[in-house]
Write an enzyme that holds these catalytic residues in place. Sequence first.
Site, PDB file in Angstrom:
ATOM      1  CD  GLN A  82      72.401  43.882  35.404  1.00  0.00           C
ATOM      2  OE1 GLN A  82      71.309  43.814  34.850  1.00  0.00           O
ATOM      3  NE2 GLN A  82      72.973  42.828  35.945  1.00  0.00           N
ATOM      4  CG  ASP A 111      65.128  43.900  37.953  1.00  0.00           C
ATOM      5  OD1 ASP A 111      65.359  42.725  37.607  1.00  0.00           O
ATOM      6  OD2 ASP A 111      65.936  44.830  37.827  1.00  0.00           O
ATOM      7  CE  LYS A 147      69.450  40.915  33.057  1.00  0.00           C
ATOM      8  NZ  LYS A 147      69.705  41.712  34.268  1.00  0.00           N
TER       9      LYS A 147
END
Length: 292
Positions: free
Chosen positions: A97, A120, A53
């Site tokens: 995460q 997200d 990422k």
Amino acid sequence: MSAQRLDGKACASQVEAELLDRITHLTERGTQPHLAVVIVGDDPASHVYVNSKINTCKRLGIRSTHIALPSDTDEASLRQHILALNEADDVHGILVQSPLPAHMDEEGLTDLIHPDKDVDGFHPQNLGRLVQGRTDGMLPCTPSGVMRMLRWAGVDLKGKRAVVLGRSRIVGMPAALLLAAKGADATVTVVHSRTHDAAAVCREADVVVAAVGRPDMVKADWIKPGAVVVDVGINRVDDATRERGWRLAGDVDPAVSEVAEWLSPVPGGVGPMTIAMLMENTVRAAEQALDR
Ligand code: GUN
């Protein structure tokens, strides 16, 4: 005959090319999109994902801040990091995460992320909008990447039977909602660990999205000839023939390629699309912050 490849890498390159224009435009307006990624603990696979990422951010000219915390970090301290990132005007996107260490309340912590910065798409406000059929907000990256890849391949979902294997918050449930949403218009069944005869349910499907995290679970005789199969699984399996001692396997047995019309590879399918959609959400968050 072998299935056509649903090439996530090629589709992601196209998404990235489109984003570069938007990023240039933002820069001209004095804003550089900025993503903050928080990772707790030392799960090797999670670190690999986070590094990809960050590297993609670099490639596109998106600023990134990487916060890596030890596995014994207490919840209060992670909470403080999230709240500080919410307050930081120059941060447009925040990603924590998953998975977090077992002693942490993952849902409670990700709920703290401001919905406008929730790149997200896991915040109840963003998922709630999706349940309402409003697909113009922050959408979860893996399911929206699957949809983008299907559109890119010209797969028409209208009236088709779609089966989603898995009912997770991150992939399965939002994927089912997106497939059933107006515009996509598939008829969707969600298969999960309590489903009777998952194979028979899958055999009815024109489109199968496998997101269960079990290597090679979906076999060739689960698939209707000519179906479209999207493999979301990224599983590490032991393999003594490899120097590193393991290889990646999807949730779909490679023999499915002999039956399906389209199949996404692992790696190189859904993985690059997830990252591309994260970049798109970050750019969109920066655009919206500027217009607010
Ligand atoms: N872990 C696996 N996939 C994801 C994802 O899309 N977002 C986050 N935050 N964690 C993940």
